[in-house]
Write an enzyme that holds these catalytic residues in place. Structure first.
Site, mmCIF file in Angstrom:
data_model
loop_
_atom_site.group_PDB
_atom_site.id
_atom_site.type_symbol
_atom_site.label_atom_id
_atom_site.label_comp_id
_atom_site.label_asym_id
_atom_site.label_seq_id
_atom_site.Cartn_x
_atom_site.Cartn_y
_atom_site.Cartn_z
ATOM 1 N N GLU A 90 0.802 -0.974 -0.130
ATOM 2 C CA GLU A 90 0.002 0.098 -0.115
ATOM 3 C C GLU A 90 0.890 1.283 0.021
ATOM 4 O O GLU A 90 1.640 1.285 1.021
ATOM 5 C CB GLU A 90 -0.927 -0.097 1.517
ATOM 6 C CG GLU A 90 -1.902 1.144 1.291
ATOM 7 C CD GLU A 90 -2.664 1.327 2.564
ATOM 8 O OE1 GLU A 90 -2.135 0.787 3.713
ATOM 9 O OE2 GLU A 90 -3.703 2.055 2.581
ATOM 10 N N ARG A 125 5.107 -12.833 9.732
ATOM 11 C CA ARG A 125 5.795 -11.950 9.438
ATOM 12 C C ARG A 125 7.079 -11.635 10.078
ATOM 13 O O ARG A 125 7.244 -12.533 11.098
ATOM 14 C CB ARG A 125 4.948 -10.392 9.636
ATOM 15 C CG ARG A 125 4.615 -10.389 11.048
ATOM 16 C CD ARG A 125 4.150 -8.868 11.447
ATOM 17 N NE ARG A 125 3.015 -8.591 10.590
ATOM 18 C CZ ARG A 125 2.906 -7.233 9.888
ATOM 19 N NH1 ARG A 125 3.595 -6.618 10.146
ATOM 20 N NH2 ARG A 125 1.715 -7.093 9.341
ATOM 21 N N LYS A 149 4.122 0.061 11.006
ATOM 22 C CA LYS A 149 4.129 1.199 10.057
ATOM 23 C C LYS A 149 3.836 2.537 10.918
ATOM 24 O O LYS A 149 4.304 3.551 10.767
ATOM 25 C CB LYS A 149 2.687 1.132 8.945
ATOM 26 C CG LYS A 149 3.421 1.026 7.786
ATOM 27 C CD LYS A 149 2.128 0.603 6.638
ATOM 28 C CE LYS A 149 2.897 0.314 5.337
ATOM 29 N NZ LYS A 149 2.156 -0.017 4.268
#
Length: 560
Positions: A37, A264, A274
């Site tokens: 994104e 992850r 983020k």
RNA sequence: UGGGGCGUGGCCAAGUGGUUAAGGCACGGGGUUUUGAUCUCCGCAUCCCAGGUUCGAAUCCUGGCGCCCCAGCCA
């Protein structure tokens, strides 16, 4: 396809699934995708996913990996991130060729699919407020209940959606939802949102749309449109897989990609979310997205990490479904391995102290030869000037040194790398007792750093000729946080756990003059570590070097 | 205490009923070395627990325990 490289296995359960799908002819080619994104910069965690997805495309015959910007939320995304993301991926060594896509490329198709769902009676426009929707959703242990708008007719839904699309309603007024099951144990199936109203223009589609699709709807459909065979994502999307499959089954898309989840990456002594990264950058806790202490790819690149090292690291940590916390030493090991093999050597004194060779002629100068790389004879040698006054590392002299201290102390002989054996005769101290000058005598018979008589000199120290040296600023970087898992310290704000010594600036370091022509890649400053010129702040007149990583130091470890 | 996942050495990770339970990092020790680097050699686990099936179980069954994810009109 059980391929190995660098002696470490790169196979994993996902490749095993792909192998089986190829074997059974479920697929004849493999297509993966990396779907960032555009709302931030890439970090080492993304590198794991990039290496996985692009790595598969690279290793399998007839396989490709698409780069797809998942731009469904114009309120949070910025096109400026797009170029940074592309640059990071290329730097890592991967390319997408013609396969550059945006979810926004499919907005028309997505909309058509939404209409199809409505016509099938599988989607409806809800007019409950956001708060009411939450209330109606129920919770983990109690089922939700149907919205009073759930029974709207196909015609009404179609008309409402059309008006939503053309901007006739305010944000939040209506919402297109899938009609699945408000009592589903999996909360994602309790009539999830498909389209929400946003009066925001989009970097790619401008003002065309007033509604934007949600991830769950857009992602699976985009995957299907692109003919992705294996859609790899992280564990938190596991609960979304039933929804991924529901949409594709209802829409009867020509392809039905398989979503496979893996865990992850978590690295100790840093943060990867983020939100936190944004906070550190925007709050001025670091100098920017490319601050060399950050786990961002741009930061690591500026620090001097190599793409090679990062790829090797990713292959070493593997891909599984287990929650993990990788120790920084694994990354550093990959780094050192690459740097040791490739970085040319140089002599640099970080904390200089004068060394005077008392029996060396006042005006004499010699040019000595230093090997550029001990393991690469083809890297040849370089000229290193030598003279009476040198700089050595302050820590290479010690009063009353223990036997095992293989460096200078009065009466002890050491080798000056590539130069001569010198014996410390005495030191000069200032009023406060600090050593300000080390005096030595040298043995002219040991030119080059070896003696005919086979005399043993255990210690070798680095040096630089005072009159020839160039000074530079050196930035020594260390782990950003003082604790392994900043987020685990629930009592404290992770920002208060930043390592105060994560950046240490050294001025007036004395470097061998050949470094004046240093390029941007890494050098090993012998006995110190790996350094590279700072790509942003270093100039010919004011050299700035970043410490990438130190050398292993078993002496420091022992003497603790 | 709804649903979905995961549990092999300090950290990763192979292993898919018969192996002395790979390998890497870390750690400890020896050797080589004009970087106390590199290199090299050696050491370092009975598989979350408890029962069971089997000649044989990390691998199969049952029951526990622990950890992670989900109640955005974020992705």
């Amino acid at each position: 396809m059980n391929d190995t490289f660098d002696g470490t296995t790169s196979s994993n359960f996902i490749r095993a699934i792909i192998d089986a799908d190829l074997e059974s002819a479920k697929h004849t080619q493999v297509i993966t995708r990396f779907p960032p994104e555009p709302n931030g910069h890439l970090h080492i965690g993304h590198a794991k996913s990039i290496c996985l997805n692009f790595g598969i495309a690279q290793d399998y015959v007839n396989a490709t990996c698409h780069l797809r910007f998942d731009d469904t939320n114009p309120g949070k995304e910025k096109s400026e991130y797009i170029n940074a993301i592309k640059e990071d991926i290329r730097w890592l060594g991967f390319e997408w060729g013609d396969n550059l896509h945006h979810t926004s490329d499919y907005f028309d198709q997505l909309y058509a699919y939404a209409i199809q769902l409505i016509k099938k009676g599988k989607a409806y426009v809800d007019s409950l407020s956001a708060d009411d929707i939450r209330l109606y959703r129920g919770n983990l242990t109690e089922p939700g209940k149907n919205s009073p708008f759930r029974g709207r007719s196909v015609e009404e839904n179609l008309e409402l959606l059309d008006k939503m699309k053309s901007g006739e309603f305010a944000e939040g007024e209506h919402l297109l939802r899938a009609k699945i099951d408000m009592a589903a144990a999996n909360i994602n199936l309790r009539d999830p949102a498909i389209y929400r109203i946003k009066h925001i223009s989009h970097p790619m589609t401008g003002d065309k749309w007033h509604i934007y699709p949600m991830y769950d709807f857009a992602h699976c459909v985009s995957d299907a449109i692109e003919g992705i065979t294996h859609s790899l994502c992280t564990l938190e999307f596991e609960n979304h897989r039933p929804l991924y499959d529901w949409f594709l089954n209802e829409l009867k898309t020509s392809a039905h990609p398989q979503q496979i989840e893996f865990s992850r990456l978590n690295l100790d002594y840093t943060v990867m979310s983020k939100r936190k990264l944004h906070e550190l950058v925007e709050g001025g806790y670091v100098s920017g997205w490319d601050d060399p202490r950050l786990p961002t790819l741009s930061g690591m690149r500026r620090r001097g990490y190599t793409a090679n090292a990062i790829r090797d690291f990713c292959s070493r940590i593997g891909v599984t479904k287990k929650e993990n916390m990788i120790e920084m030493s694994v990354l550093e090991n990959s780094l050192r391995e690459d740097l040791d093999a490739n970085a040319p050597r140089a002599l640099a004194v970080l904390d200089p102290i004068k060394l005077l060779i008392t029996n060396y002629p006042e005006d004499k100068e010699e040019i000595l030869q230093g090997v550029n790389h001990p393991k690469k004879p083809e890297a040849a040698t370089r000229d290193i000037p030598f003279s009476k006054e040198l700089y050595i590392e302050r820590s290479d002299y010690m009063d009353d040194a223990p036997k095992k201290f293989f460096r200078l102390t009065v009466g002890r002989e050491v080798r000056l790398r590539f130069a001569y054996y010198v014996t410390c005769t005495h030191v000069v101290k200032n009023d406060t007792g600090d050593v300000i000058e080390v005096h030595c005598s040298y043995d002219p018979e040991t030119r080059g750093g070896k003696s005919e008589d086979g005399r043993k000199v255990k210690g070798t120290i680095h040096w630089v000729s005072a009159k020839h040296a160039v000074s530079a600023q050196i930035r020594q970087y260390d782990r950003l946080f003082s604790v392994p898992v900043p987020a685990a310290e629930k009592a404290k704000d992770y920002k208060d756990l930043i390592n105060k010594d994560s950046l240490q600036v050294l001025e007036n370091c004395q470097l061998e003059s050949s470094l004046l022509d240093a390029n941007t890649s890494a050098y090993q400053f012998e006995r110190q570590g790996y350094f590279c010129q700072d790509s942003v702040d270093s100039t010919q007149d004011a050299l700035v070097f970043n410490r990438i990583v130190t050398l292993r130091d078993s002496w420091a470890k022992k003497s603790k």
